[in-house]
Enzyme design. Sequence first.
Site, PDB file in Angstrom:
ATOM      1  N   VAL A  14       2.363  21.773 -39.266  1.00 42.52           N
ATOM      2  CA  VAL A  14       2.120  22.783 -37.615  1.00 42.52           C
ATOM      3  C   VAL A  14       1.884  24.305 -38.031  1.00 42.52           C
ATOM      4  O   VAL A  14       0.886  24.776 -37.704  1.00 42.52           O
ATOM      5  CB  VAL A  14       2.656  22.406 -36.372  1.00 42.52           C
ATOM      6  CG1 VAL A  14       2.438  23.304 -35.348  1.00 42.52           C
ATOM      7  CG2 VAL A  14       3.779  20.728 -36.571  1.00 42.52           C
ATOM      8  N   GLU A 129       3.833  24.870 -25.471  1.00 46.43           N
ATOM      9  CA  GLU A 129       2.486  23.444 -24.645  1.00 46.43           C
ATOM     10  C   GLU A 129       2.837  22.716 -26.534  1.00 46.43           C
ATOM     11  O   GLU A 129       2.137  21.494 -25.847  1.00 46.43           O
ATOM     12  CB  GLU A 129       0.926  24.123 -25.142  1.00 46.43           C
ATOM     13  CG  GLU A 129       0.191  23.206 -24.600  1.00 46.43           C
ATOM     14  CD  GLU A 129      -0.339  22.582 -23.300  1.00 46.43           C
ATOM     15  OE1 GLU A 129       0.269  21.497 -23.549  1.00 46.43           O
ATOM     16  OE2 GLU A 129      -0.710  23.091 -22.560  1.00 46.43           O
ATOM     17  N   GLY A 134       1.392  17.988 -28.346  1.00 39.97           N
ATOM     18  CA  GLY A 134       0.282  17.382 -28.976  1.00 39.97           C
ATOM     19  C   GLY A 134      -0.655  18.639 -28.774  1.00 39.97           C
ATOM     20  O   GLY A 134      -0.237  19.184 -28.222  1.00 39.97           O
ATOM     21  N   GLU A 190       9.102   9.091 -39.853  1.00 33.39           N
ATOM     22  CA  GLU A 190       9.848  10.599 -41.004  1.00 33.39           C
ATOM     23  C   GLU A 190      10.694   9.262 -41.603  1.00 33.39           C
ATOM     24  O   GLU A 190      11.237   7.382 -41.375  1.00 33.39           O
ATOM     25  CB  GLU A 190      10.775  10.615 -40.330  1.00 33.39           C
ATOM     26  CG  GLU A 190      10.328  11.871 -39.163  1.00 33.39           C
ATOM     27  CD  GLU A 190      10.647  13.067 -40.169  1.00 33.39           C
ATOM     28  OE1 GLU A 190      10.451  13.723 -41.193  1.00 33.39           O
ATOM     29  OE2 GLU A 190       9.202  14.123 -39.343  1.00 33.39           O
ATOM     30  N   LYS A 205      10.663  15.200 -24.827  1.00 32.50           N
ATOM     31  CA  LYS A 205       9.589  15.952 -24.596  1.00 32.50           C
ATOM     32  C   LYS A 205       9.406  15.620 -22.617  1.00 32.50           C
ATOM     33  O   LYS A 205       9.192  16.153 -21.440  1.00 32.50           O
ATOM     34  CB  LYS A 205       8.328  14.122 -24.848  1.00 32.50           C
ATOM     35  CG  LYS A 205       7.682  15.397 -26.045  1.00 32.50           C
ATOM     36  CD  LYS A 205       7.571  14.508 -27.385  1.00 32.50           C
ATOM     37  CE  LYS A 205       6.897  15.096 -28.137  1.00 32.50           C
ATOM     38  NZ  LYS A 205       6.434  13.895 -28.845  1.00 32.50           N
ATOM     39  N   GLY A 302       0.317  15.777 -35.594  1.00 33.86           N
ATOM     40  CA  GLY A 302      -0.708  16.327 -36.566  1.00 33.86           C
ATOM     41  C   GLY A 302      -0.912  18.211 -36.660  1.00 33.86           C
ATOM     42  O   GLY A 302      -0.991  18.427 -36.046  1.00 33.86           O
TER      43      GLY A 302
HETATM   44  P1  NAP Z   1       7.896  21.059 -41.341  1.00 33.77           P
HETATM   45  O1  NAP Z   1       5.816  20.556 -41.649  1.00 33.77           O
HETATM   46  O2  NAP Z   1       9.117  20.129 -42.083  1.00 33.77           O
HETATM   47  O3  NAP Z   1       7.375  22.415 -41.180  1.00 33.77           O
HETATM   48  C1  NAP Z   1       8.304  23.733 -41.419  1.00 33.77           C
HETATM   49  C2  NAP Z   1       8.363  24.544 -42.587  1.00 33.77           C
HETATM   50  O4  NAP Z   1       9.492  25.201 -41.534  1.00 33.77           O
HETATM   51  C3  NAP Z   1       8.713  24.416 -44.194  1.00 33.77           C
HETATM   52  O5  NAP Z   1       8.168  24.456 -44.197  1.00 33.77           O
HETATM   53  C4  NAP Z   1      10.215  24.716 -44.168  1.00 33.77           C
HETATM   54  O6  NAP Z   1      10.679  24.882 -44.928  1.00 33.77           O
HETATM   55  C5  NAP Z   1      10.138  25.849 -42.454  1.00 33.77           C
HETATM   56  N1  NAP Z   1      11.735  25.879 -42.788  1.00 33.77           N
HETATM   57  C6  NAP Z   1      12.299  24.707 -42.232  1.00 33.77           C
HETATM   58  N2  NAP Z   1      13.696  26.355 -41.996  1.00 33.77           N
HETATM   59  C7  NAP Z   1      13.370  27.365 -42.348  1.00 33.77           C
HETATM   60  C8  NAP Z   1      14.011  28.424 -42.456  1.00 33.77           C
HETATM   61  N3  NAP Z   1      15.544  28.596 -41.558  1.00 33.77           N
HETATM   62  N4  NAP Z   1      13.192  29.976 -42.680  1.00 33.77           N
HETATM   63  C9  NAP Z   1      12.375  29.948 -43.358  1.00 33.77           C
HETATM   64  N5  NAP Z   1      11.648  28.398 -43.683  1.00 33.77           N
HETATM   65  C10 NAP Z   1      12.247  27.568 -42.159  1.00 33.77           C
HETATM   66  O7  NAP Z   1       7.513  20.797 -39.856  1.00 33.77           O
HETATM   67  P2  NAP Z   1       6.629  20.499 -39.113  1.00 33.77           P
HETATM   68  O8  NAP Z   1       6.156  18.933 -38.565  1.00 33.77           O
HETATM   69  O9  NAP Z   1       5.330  21.244 -38.775  1.00 33.77           O
HETATM   70  O10 NAP Z   1       7.353  20.985 -37.294  1.00 33.77           O
HETATM   71  C11 NAP Z   1       7.385  22.172 -37.101  1.00 33.77           C
HETATM   72  C12 NAP Z   1       7.675  21.959 -35.648  1.00 33.77           C
HETATM   73  O11 NAP Z   1       6.889  21.203 -34.485  1.00 33.77           O
HETATM   74  C13 NAP Z   1       9.356  21.127 -34.820  1.00 33.77           C
HETATM   75  O12 NAP Z   1       9.977  21.430 -33.822  1.00 33.77           O
HETATM   76  C14 NAP Z   1       8.453  20.230 -34.334  1.00 33.77           C
HETATM   77  O13 NAP Z   1       8.750  19.263 -33.375  1.00 33.77           O
HETATM   78  C15 NAP Z   1       7.458  20.716 -33.794  1.00 33.77           C
HETATM   79  N6  NAP Z   1       5.678  19.209 -33.910  1.00 33.77           N
HETATM   80  C16 NAP Z   1       5.550  19.086 -35.060  1.00 33.77           C
HETATM   81  C17 NAP Z   1       4.202  18.231 -35.169  1.00 33.77           C
HETATM   82  C18 NAP Z   1       3.703  17.419 -36.209  1.00 33.77           C
HETATM   83  O14 NAP Z   1       3.027  16.538 -36.032  1.00 33.77           O
HETATM   84  N7  NAP Z   1       4.471  17.293 -37.569  1.00 33.77           N
HETATM   85  C19 NAP Z   1       3.943  17.490 -33.487  1.00 33.77           C
HETATM   86  C20 NAP Z   1       4.503  18.341 -32.436  1.00 33.77           C
HETATM   87  C21 NAP Z   1       5.626  19.447 -32.734  1.00 33.77           C
HETATM   88  P3  NAP Z   1      11.376  23.812 -46.141  1.00 33.77           P
HETATM   89  O15 NAP Z   1      10.080  22.676 -46.087  1.00 33.77           O
HETATM   90  O16 NAP Z   1      11.868  24.702 -47.139  1.00 33.77           O
HETATM   91  O17 NAP Z   1      12.726  23.293 -44.841  1.00 33.77           O
END
Ligand code: NAP
Length: 425
Positions: A14, A129, A134, A190, A205, A302
Amino acid sequence: MKRVNVAIMGLGVVGGGTYDILTGNHDHIKRTQGVDIRVKKVLDRDRERVLGRGVPESAFTDSIDELAADKDIDIVVETMGGVEPAKTFIIRMLQSGKSVVTANKELISKYWYALEPVAKANGVGLYFEASCVGGVPIIRTLTESMQANRVCELYGIINGTTNYILTKMTEDGSSYEAALREAQQLGYAEFNPTADVDGFDAMYKLSILSSLAFHTTVPYGNIYREGITRITAEDIKSARDLGYVIKLLAIGRRENDRVEARVHPTFVPVDHPLAGVRGSFNAVWLTGDYVDDIMLYGRGAGARPTGSAIVSDVVFCAKRKTHEYTDFGIAEKADSHIEFATDFSSKYYLAVTACDRAGVLAAVTKILGECGVSIRNILQKGGEGEYAPVTFLTHTAKEKSVMTALEKIDKLESVRSIDSCIRCL
Ligand code: NAP
Protein backbone atom coordinates in the site's frame (compact mmCIF):
# COMPACT_ATOMS: atom_id res chain seq x y z
CA MET A 1 0.25 27.58 -4.26
CA LYS A 2 0.19 25.64 -0.98
CA ARG A 3 3.07 23.19 -0.70
CA VAL A 4 2.61 20.12 1.49
CA ASN A 5 5.34 17.65 2.43
CA VAL A 6 4.46 14.04 3.09
CA ALA A 7 6.33 11.15 4.72
CA ILE A 8 5.40 7.52 4.16
CA MET A 9 6.07 4.98 6.94
CA GLY A 10 6.24 1.47 5.41
CA LEU A 11 6.87 1.14 1.67
CA GLY A 12 5.21 -2.23 1.09
CA VAL A 13 2.15 -2.96 -1.06
CA VAL A 14 0.00 0.00 0.00
CA GLY A 15 2.85 2.41 0.82
CA GLY A 16 4.36 1.63 -2.60
CA GLY A 17 1.04 2.27 -4.35
CA THR A 18 0.70 5.55 -2.46
CA TYR A 19 4.20 6.63 -3.49
CA ASP A 20 3.48 5.78 -7.15
CA ILE A 21 0.28 7.85 -7.15
CA LEU A 22 1.77 10.85 -5.34
CA THR A 23 4.72 10.94 -7.76
CA GLY A 24 2.98 9.70 -10.94
CA ASN A 25 -0.09 11.94 -10.58
CA HIS A 26 1.73 14.83 -8.88
CA ASP A 27 1.09 17.32 -11.67
CA HIS A 28 -2.53 16.23 -12.15
CA ILE A 29 -3.25 16.61 -8.41
CA LYS A 30 -1.44 19.96 -8.31
CA ARG A 31 -3.45 21.26 -11.28
CA THR A 32 -6.86 19.96 -10.22
CA GLN A 33 -6.59 20.32 -6.43
CA GLY A 34 -4.42 23.43 -6.19
CA VAL A 35 -1.94 21.89 -3.80
CA ASP A 36 1.66 20.84 -4.46
CA ILE A 37 2.17 17.56 -2.58
CA ARG A 38 5.71 16.16 -2.35
CA VAL A 39 6.98 12.96 -0.75
CA LYS A 40 9.84 14.21 1.37
CA LYS A 41 10.71 11.10 3.38
CA VAL A 42 10.11 7.35 3.26
CA LEU A 43 10.66 5.32 6.43
CA ASP A 44 11.15 1.58 6.09
CA ARG A 45 13.39 -1.19 7.42
CA ASP A 46 14.77 -2.10 4.00
CA ARG A 47 16.85 0.60 2.29
CA GLU A 48 17.48 -1.42 -0.89
CA ARG A 49 13.77 -2.15 -1.40
CA VAL A 50 12.96 1.53 -1.04
CA LEU A 51 15.69 2.70 -3.42
CA GLY A 52 14.69 -0.09 -5.82
CA ARG A 53 11.26 1.54 -6.13
CA GLY A 54 12.85 4.75 -7.42
CA VAL A 55 12.84 6.70 -4.13
CA PRO A 56 15.85 9.08 -4.04
CA GLU A 57 18.51 8.10 -1.48
CA SER A 58 18.10 11.43 0.31
CA ALA A 59 14.45 10.59 1.05
CA PHE A 60 15.15 7.27 2.78
CA THR A 61 15.19 7.02 6.55
CA ASP A 62 14.85 4.27 9.12
CA SER A 63 14.63 6.71 12.01
CA ILE A 64 11.33 7.77 13.55
CA ASP A 65 13.27 10.49 15.46
CA GLU A 66 14.30 12.03 12.15
CA LEU A 67 10.65 12.19 11.00
CA ALA A 68 9.47 13.63 14.32
CA ALA A 69 12.15 16.35 14.22
CA ASP A 70 11.51 17.36 10.60
CA LYS A 71 9.37 20.51 10.88
CA ASP A 72 8.77 20.56 7.11
CA ILE A 73 6.74 17.34 7.13
CA ASP A 74 3.02 18.14 7.32
CA ILE A 75 1.35 14.75 6.76
CA VAL A 76 2.56 11.26 7.61
CA VAL A 77 1.11 8.20 5.88
CA GLU A 78 1.24 5.03 8.02
CA THR A 79 1.28 1.88 5.89
CA MET A 80 3.37 -0.42 8.08
CA GLY A 81 0.41 -2.36 9.47
CA GLY A 82 0.01 -4.12 12.83
CA VAL A 83 -0.54 -2.51 16.20
CA GLU A 84 3.02 -1.85 17.35
CA PRO A 85 5.14 0.06 16.60
CA ALA A 86 2.52 1.69 14.32
CA LYS A 87 0.55 3.01 17.32
CA THR A 88 3.60 4.52 19.05
CA PHE A 89 4.86 6.02 15.77
CA ILE A 90 1.45 7.56 14.96
CA ILE A 91 1.12 9.10 18.44
CA ARG A 92 4.65 10.51 18.09
CA MET A 93 3.77 12.05 14.71
CA LEU A 94 0.51 13.57 16.02
CA GLN A 95 2.36 15.01 19.02
CA SER A 96 4.93 16.50 16.61
CA GLY A 97 2.11 18.45 14.94
CA LYS A 98 1.77 16.26 11.85
CA SER A 99 -1.53 14.95 10.52
CA VAL A 100 -1.68 11.20 9.99
CA VAL A 101 -3.30 9.17 7.22
CA THR A 102 -3.47 5.42 7.81
CA ALA A 103 -4.76 2.24 6.14
CA ASN A 104 -4.52 0.29 9.40
CA LYS A 105 -7.99 -1.08 10.22
CA GLU A 106 -6.80 -3.22 13.13
CA LEU A 107 -5.13 -0.25 14.81
CA ILE A 108 -8.01 2.16 14.22
CA SER A 109 -10.58 -0.38 15.35
CA LYS A 110 -8.62 -1.15 18.55
CA TYR A 111 -7.13 2.28 19.41
CA TRP A 112 -9.15 4.96 17.64
CA TYR A 113 -10.30 6.07 21.11
CA ALA A 114 -6.66 6.65 22.13
CA LEU A 115 -5.47 8.26 18.88
CA GLU A 116 -8.29 10.76 18.26
CA PRO A 117 -7.74 12.74 21.51
CA VAL A 118 -4.02 13.12 20.67
CA ALA A 119 -4.90 14.43 17.18
CA LYS A 120 -7.47 16.79 18.68
CA ALA A 121 -5.12 18.07 21.39
CA ASN A 122 -2.51 18.88 18.75
CA GLY A 123 -4.96 20.37 16.23
CA VAL A 124 -3.99 17.89 13.53
CA GLY A 125 -5.96 15.40 11.44
CA LEU A 126 -6.37 11.63 11.69
CA TYR A 127 -7.70 10.12 8.47
CA PHE A 128 -8.32 6.46 7.59
CA GLU A 129 -10.41 6.15 4.42
CA ALA A 130 -8.08 3.36 3.24
CA SER A 131 -8.70 1.27 6.36
CA CYS A 132 -12.09 0.11 5.11
CA VAL A 133 -12.96 -1.31 1.69
CA GLY A 134 -9.77 -0.23 -0.14
CA GLY A 135 -10.51 2.12 -3.01
CA VAL A 136 -14.23 2.43 -2.26
CA PRO A 137 -14.91 5.87 -0.71
CA ILE A 138 -17.15 4.56 2.05
CA ILE A 139 -15.84 6.62 4.97
CA ARG A 140 -16.15 9.95 3.16
CA THR A 141 -19.63 8.86 2.04
CA LEU A 142 -20.62 8.26 5.64
CA THR A 143 -19.04 11.43 7.04
CA GLU A 144 -19.49 13.91 4.18
CA SER A 145 -22.46 12.72 2.12
CA MET A 146 -24.97 11.10 4.46
CA GLN A 147 -25.36 13.99 6.94
CA ALA A 148 -29.04 14.41 6.11
CA ASN A 149 -29.80 10.86 7.16
CA ARG A 150 -30.04 8.52 10.07
CA VAL A 151 -28.34 5.44 8.66
CA CYS A 152 -30.40 2.50 9.84
CA GLU A 153 -28.77 -0.41 8.02
CA LEU A 154 -25.43 -1.32 6.55
CA TYR A 155 -24.63 -4.57 4.74
CA GLY A 156 -21.14 -5.10 3.40
CA ILE A 157 -19.01 -7.56 1.54
CA ILE A 158 -15.89 -5.99 2.98
CA ASN A 159 -13.28 -8.72 2.74
CA GLY A 160 -11.97 -9.54 -0.73
CA THR A 161 -10.19 -12.77 0.24
CA THR A 162 -13.30 -14.50 1.55
CA ASN A 163 -15.40 -13.20 -1.32
CA TYR A 164 -12.85 -14.61 -3.76
CA ILE A 165 -12.92 -18.02 -2.01
CA LEU A 166 -16.73 -18.16 -1.85
CA THR A 167 -17.02 -17.08 -5.51
CA LYS A 168 -14.60 -19.85 -6.56
CA MET A 169 -16.59 -22.40 -4.55
CA THR A 170 -19.84 -21.17 -6.12
CA GLU A 171 -18.76 -20.81 -9.74
CA ASP A 172 -16.13 -23.55 -10.12
CA GLY A 173 -17.39 -26.04 -7.54
CA SER A 174 -14.02 -25.81 -5.72
CA SER A 175 -13.67 -27.10 -2.18
CA TYR A 176 -12.90 -24.54 0.53
CA GLU A 177 -9.32 -25.83 0.79
CA ALA A 178 -8.69 -25.63 -2.99
CA ALA A 179 -10.19 -22.14 -3.26
CA LEU A 180 -8.07 -20.93 -0.31
CA ARG A 181 -4.91 -22.41 -1.90
CA GLU A 182 -5.67 -20.59 -5.15
CA ALA A 183 -6.31 -17.32 -3.30
CA GLN A 184 -2.93 -17.72 -1.59
CA GLN A 185 -1.17 -18.43 -4.89
CA LEU A 186 -2.69 -15.27 -6.40
CA GLY A 187 -1.66 -13.17 -3.39
CA TYR A 188 -5.27 -12.52 -2.29
CA ALA A 189 -4.80 -14.52 0.92
CA GLU A 190 -1.92 -14.47 3.40
CA PHE A 191 0.12 -17.58 4.21
CA ASN A 192 -1.71 -17.44 7.56
CA PRO A 193 -5.25 -16.61 6.39
CA THR A 194 -6.88 -16.42 9.84
CA ALA A 195 -7.50 -12.66 9.84
CA ASP A 196 -9.55 -12.98 6.67
CA VAL A 197 -11.22 -16.41 6.79
CA ASP A 198 -12.17 -16.20 10.47
CA GLY A 199 -13.79 -12.80 9.93
CA PHE A 200 -11.43 -10.64 12.05
CA ASP A 201 -10.62 -8.25 9.17
CA ALA A 202 -14.32 -7.74 8.41
CA MET A 203 -15.04 -7.31 12.13
CA TYR A 204 -12.44 -4.50 12.48
CA LYS A 205 -13.88 -2.74 9.43
CA LEU A 206 -17.46 -3.16 10.63
CA SER A 207 -16.51 -1.64 13.99
CA ILE A 208 -15.19 1.48 12.20
CA LEU A 209 -18.00 1.72 9.64
CA SER A 210 -20.87 1.12 12.04
CA SER A 211 -19.44 3.61 14.57
CA LEU A 212 -19.43 6.27 11.84
CA ALA A 213 -22.78 5.20 10.37
CA PHE A 214 -24.60 5.09 13.71
CA HIS A 215 -22.75 7.96 15.46
CA THR A 216 -21.84 5.86 18.48
CA THR A 217 -18.89 3.69 19.47
CA VAL A 218 -19.30 0.13 18.20
CA PRO A 219 -16.38 -1.73 19.83
CA TYR A 220 -15.15 -4.74 17.89
CA GLY A 221 -15.74 -6.81 21.05
CA ASN A 222 -19.48 -6.20 20.68
CA ILE A 223 -19.57 -7.66 17.19
CA TYR A 224 -20.70 -11.26 16.65
CA ARG A 225 -18.10 -12.91 14.40
CA GLU A 226 -18.11 -16.15 12.45
CA GLY A 227 -15.81 -16.94 9.51
CA ILE A 228 -16.19 -19.08 6.39
CA THR A 229 -14.02 -22.07 7.32
CA ARG A 230 -16.99 -24.38 7.91
CA ILE A 231 -18.73 -23.63 4.60
CA THR A 232 -18.86 -26.79 2.52
CA ALA A 233 -19.47 -27.51 -1.16
CA GLU A 234 -22.81 -28.99 0.00
CA ASP A 235 -23.84 -25.64 1.58
CA ILE A 236 -22.94 -23.83 -1.64
CA LYS A 237 -25.02 -26.28 -3.68
CA SER A 238 -28.00 -26.10 -1.30
CA ALA A 239 -27.85 -22.30 -1.46
CA ARG A 240 -27.96 -22.43 -5.25
CA ASP A 241 -30.87 -24.90 -5.27
CA LEU A 242 -32.82 -22.58 -2.97
CA GLY A 243 -32.06 -19.38 -4.97
CA TYR A 244 -29.22 -17.96 -2.86
CA VAL A 245 -25.45 -17.42 -2.92
CA ILE A 246 -23.31 -17.52 0.20
CA LYS A 247 -21.41 -14.32 1.12
CA LEU A 248 -19.48 -13.29 4.21
CA LEU A 249 -21.61 -10.31 5.20
CA ALA A 250 -20.87 -7.59 7.71
CA ILE A 251 -24.21 -6.41 9.03
CA GLY A 252 -24.90 -3.29 11.08
CA ARG A 253 -28.30 -2.01 12.19
CA ARG A 254 -29.44 0.74 14.49
CA GLU A 255 -32.98 1.23 15.70
CA ASN A 256 -33.31 3.92 18.38
CA ASP A 257 -30.72 2.90 21.02
CA ARG A 258 -30.46 -0.71 19.88
CA VAL A 259 -27.46 -1.65 17.74
CA GLU A 260 -26.86 -4.94 15.99
CA ALA A 261 -23.42 -5.73 14.56
CA ARG A 262 -22.39 -9.09 13.17
CA VAL A 263 -20.12 -10.75 10.65
CA HIS A 264 -21.02 -14.21 9.39
CA PRO A 265 -21.62 -16.26 6.23
CA THR A 266 -25.06 -15.39 4.89
CA PHE A 267 -27.46 -16.78 2.29
CA VAL A 268 -28.05 -13.78 -0.02
CA PRO A 269 -30.95 -14.04 -2.53
CA VAL A 270 -29.55 -14.28 -6.07
CA ASP A 271 -31.51 -11.22 -7.17
CA HIS A 272 -30.06 -8.98 -4.42
CA PRO A 273 -27.38 -6.57 -5.76
CA LEU A 274 -24.85 -7.91 -3.19
CA ALA A 275 -25.17 -11.39 -4.73
CA GLY A 276 -23.54 -10.07 -7.91
CA VAL A 277 -20.39 -8.89 -6.10
CA ARG A 278 -17.91 -11.48 -7.32
CA GLY A 279 -14.27 -12.41 -6.79
CA SER A 280 -12.12 -9.99 -4.82
CA PHE A 281 -14.57 -7.10 -5.29
CA ASN A 282 -16.26 -5.45 -2.31
CA ALA A 283 -19.49 -3.55 -1.83
CA VAL A 284 -21.38 -1.77 0.91
CA TRP A 285 -25.14 -1.33 0.91
CA LEU A 286 -26.46 1.48 3.11
CA THR A 287 -29.97 2.53 3.97
CA GLY A 288 -30.63 6.06 5.18
CA ASP A 289 -34.02 7.30 6.35
CA TYR A 290 -34.24 9.91 3.57
CA VAL A 291 -31.86 8.79 0.82
CA ASP A 292 -33.18 5.19 0.95
CA ASP A 293 -30.78 2.53 -0.39
CA ILE A 294 -27.37 3.22 -1.90
CA MET A 295 -24.62 0.80 -2.83
CA LEU A 296 -20.90 1.44 -3.28
CA TYR A 297 -18.89 -1.12 -5.20
CA GLY A 298 -15.23 -1.51 -6.11
CA ARG A 299 -11.87 -2.99 -5.30
CA GLY A 300 -11.43 -3.51 -1.58
CA ALA A 301 -7.68 -4.06 -1.58
CA GLY A 302 -4.48 -3.84 -3.62
CA ALA A 303 -1.73 -1.27 -4.03
CA ARG A 304 -3.49 1.04 -6.46
CA PRO A 305 -7.08 1.08 -5.07
CA THR A 306 -5.88 1.38 -1.46
CA GLY A 307 -3.22 3.92 -2.49
CA SER A 308 -6.00 5.88 -4.20
CA ALA A 309 -7.92 6.05 -0.89
CA ILE A 310 -4.80 7.16 0.98
CA VAL A 311 -4.02 9.89 -1.54
CA SER A 312 -7.63 11.06 -1.35
CA ASP A 313 -7.13 11.50 2.43
CA VAL A 314 -3.78 13.24 1.89
CA VAL A 315 -5.39 15.73 -0.52
CA PHE A 316 -8.44 16.19 1.73
CA CYS A 317 -6.17 16.83 4.72
CA ALA A 318 -3.78 19.08 2.76
CA LYS A 319 -6.63 21.39 1.72
CA ARG A 320 -8.04 21.87 5.22
CA LYS A 321 -7.16 24.65 7.62
CA THR A 322 -8.79 22.88 10.56
CA HIS A 323 -9.66 19.26 11.17
CA GLU A 324 -12.81 17.54 12.36
CA TYR A 325 -13.23 14.66 14.77
CA THR A 326 -16.04 12.25 15.56
CA ASP A 327 -19.20 14.08 16.62
CA PHE A 328 -19.93 11.36 19.21
CA GLY A 329 -16.44 11.21 20.76
CA ILE A 330 -15.09 7.76 19.99
CA ALA A 331 -14.55 5.85 23.25
CA GLU A 332 -13.01 2.59 24.37
CA LYS A 333 -16.36 1.17 25.43
CA ALA A 334 -19.86 1.52 24.04
CA ASP A 335 -22.07 4.29 25.37
CA SER A 336 -24.05 2.99 28.37
CA HIS A 337 -27.44 3.85 26.85
CA ILE A 338 -26.75 1.70 23.78
CA GLU A 339 -28.02 -1.86 23.88
CA PHE A 340 -26.18 -4.37 21.71
CA ALA A 341 -28.50 -7.02 20.32
CA THR A 342 -27.40 -10.60 20.82
CA ASP A 343 -30.83 -12.10 20.20
CA PHE A 344 -31.30 -10.78 16.70
CA SER A 345 -33.86 -12.06 14.19
CA SER A 346 -33.06 -13.78 10.93
CA LYS A 347 -34.16 -16.50 8.59
CA TYR A 348 -31.98 -19.61 8.82
CA TYR A 349 -30.72 -22.41 6.63
CA LEU A 350 -30.17 -25.54 8.74
CA ALA A 351 -28.72 -28.87 7.67
CA VAL A 352 -28.73 -32.05 9.75
CA THR A 353 -27.85 -35.66 9.05
CA ALA A 354 -30.38 -37.99 10.61
CA CYS A 355 -31.52 -41.64 10.54
CA ASP A 356 -33.54 -42.30 7.42
CA ARG A 357 -36.56 -43.81 9.14
CA ALA A 358 -40.14 -42.88 9.96
CA GLY A 359 -40.69 -40.38 12.76
CA VAL A 360 -37.22 -38.80 12.77
CA LEU A 361 -38.19 -35.76 10.72
CA ALA A 362 -41.29 -35.33 12.87
CA ALA A 363 -39.11 -35.29 16.02
CA VAL A 364 -36.84 -32.59 14.56
CA THR A 365 -39.69 -30.39 13.34
CA LYS A 366 -41.45 -30.81 16.70
CA ILE A 367 -38.42 -29.35 18.52
CA LEU A 368 -38.20 -26.47 16.05
CA GLY A 369 -41.90 -25.75 16.52
CA GLU A 370 -41.65 -25.90 20.33
CA CYS A 371 -38.79 -23.40 20.21
CA GLY A 372 -40.85 -21.01 18.09
CA VAL A 373 -38.95 -21.65 14.84
CA SER A 374 -41.38 -22.01 11.96
CA ILE A 375 -40.28 -23.86 8.84
CA ARG A 376 -40.64 -22.52 5.31
CA ASN A 377 -39.07 -25.37 3.38
CA ILE A 378 -37.79 -28.91 4.13
CA LEU A 379 -35.72 -30.97 1.75
CA GLN A 380 -34.66 -34.54 2.41
CA LYS A 381 -31.90 -35.69 0.11
CA GLY A 382 -30.95 -39.22 -0.86
CA GLY A 383 -28.65 -40.54 1.85
CA GLU A 384 -26.12 -43.31 2.14
CA GLY A 385 -27.18 -46.32 4.17
CA GLU A 386 -29.19 -45.54 7.25
CA TYR A 387 -28.51 -41.77 7.32
CA ALA A 388 -29.82 -38.97 5.10
CA PRO A 389 -29.15 -35.25 5.00
CA VAL A 390 -32.13 -32.97 5.61
CA THR A 391 -32.14 -29.22 5.09
CA PHE A 392 -34.55 -26.64 6.47
CA LEU A 393 -35.21 -23.04 5.56
CA THR A 394 -36.96 -21.23 8.38
CA HIS A 395 -39.16 -18.17 8.54
CA THR A 396 -37.79 -15.26 10.56
CA ALA A 397 -36.84 -16.55 13.99
CA LYS A 398 -34.88 -15.40 17.03
CA GLU A 399 -31.20 -16.38 17.18
CA LYS A 400 -31.50 -17.77 20.70
CA SER A 401 -34.57 -19.85 19.77
CA VAL A 402 -32.69 -21.40 16.85
CA MET A 403 -29.62 -22.13 18.99
CA THR A 404 -31.77 -23.73 21.71
CA ALA A 405 -33.56 -25.86 19.09
CA LEU A 406 -30.25 -26.98 17.59
CA GLU A 407 -28.91 -27.99 21.01
CA LYS A 408 -31.99 -30.14 21.56
CA ILE A 409 -31.91 -31.61 18.04
CA ASP A 410 -28.25 -32.50 18.50
CA LYS A 411 -29.20 -34.60 21.53
CA LEU A 412 -31.69 -36.72 19.58
CA GLU A 413 -30.34 -40.27 19.28
CA SER A 414 -31.61 -40.38 15.68
CA VAL A 415 -29.56 -37.30 14.64
CA ARG A 416 -25.97 -37.98 13.69
CA SER A 417 -24.81 -34.35 13.19
CA ILE A 418 -25.85 -30.75 12.83
CA ASP A 419 -23.99 -29.88 9.65
CA SER A 420 -24.84 -26.23 9.03
CA CYS A 421 -26.59 -23.23 10.46
CA ILE A 422 -26.36 -20.25 8.12
CA ARG A 423 -28.33 -17.03 8.50
CA CYS A 424 -30.23 -15.68 5.48
CA LEU A 425 -30.55 -12.06 4.36
P1 NAP B 1 3.24 -4.73 3.59
O1 NAP B 1 3.28 -4.97 2.13
O2 NAP B 1 3.76 -5.78 4.51
O3 NAP B 1 4.01 -3.37 3.87
C1 NAP B 1 4.42 -2.94 5.12
C2 NAP B 1 5.76 -2.25 4.96
O4 NAP B 1 6.10 -1.61 6.19
C3 NAP B 1 6.88 -3.25 4.66
O5 NAP B 1 7.81 -2.68 3.77
C4 NAP B 1 7.48 -3.47 6.04
O6 NAP B 1 8.80 -3.92 6.04
C5 NAP B 1 7.39 -2.06 6.59
N1 NAP B 1 7.47 -2.05 8.04
C6 NAP B 1 6.71 -2.77 8.90
N2 NAP B 1 7.07 -2.49 10.17
C7 NAP B 1 8.06 -1.58 10.10
C8 NAP B 1 8.85 -0.92 11.07
N3 NAP B 1 8.70 -1.16 12.37
N4 NAP B 1 9.79 -0.03 10.65
C9 NAP B 1 9.97 0.20 9.34
N5 NAP B 1 9.27 -0.40 8.37
C10 NAP B 1 8.31 -1.29 8.74
O7 NAP B 1 1.75 -4.41 4.09
P2 NAP B 1 0.54 -3.80 3.21
O8 NAP B 1 -0.19 -4.91 2.57
O9 NAP B 1 1.03 -2.67 2.39
O10 NAP B 1 -0.41 -3.28 4.38
C11 NAP B 1 -0.09 -2.10 5.09
C12 NAP B 1 -1.33 -1.63 5.85
O11 NAP B 1 -2.38 -1.36 4.93
C13 NAP B 1 -1.90 -2.64 6.85
O12 NAP B 1 -2.37 -1.95 7.97
C14 NAP B 1 -3.05 -3.27 6.09
O13 NAP B 1 -4.08 -3.75 6.94
C15 NAP B 1 -3.56 -2.08 5.31
N6 NAP B 1 -4.29 -2.41 4.09
C16 NAP B 1 -3.71 -3.22 3.17
C17 NAP B 1 -4.40 -3.50 2.00
C18 NAP B 1 -3.78 -4.36 0.92
O14 NAP B 1 -4.41 -4.53 -0.13
N7 NAP B 1 -2.59 -4.89 1.10
C19 NAP B 1 -5.67 -2.95 1.80
C20 NAP B 1 -6.23 -2.11 2.76
C21 NAP B 1 -5.51 -1.84 3.90
P3 NAP B 1 9.05 -5.53 6.24
O15 NAP B 1 8.48 -6.18 5.03
O16 NAP B 1 10.53 -5.63 6.36
O17 NAP B 1 8.31 -5.92 7.48
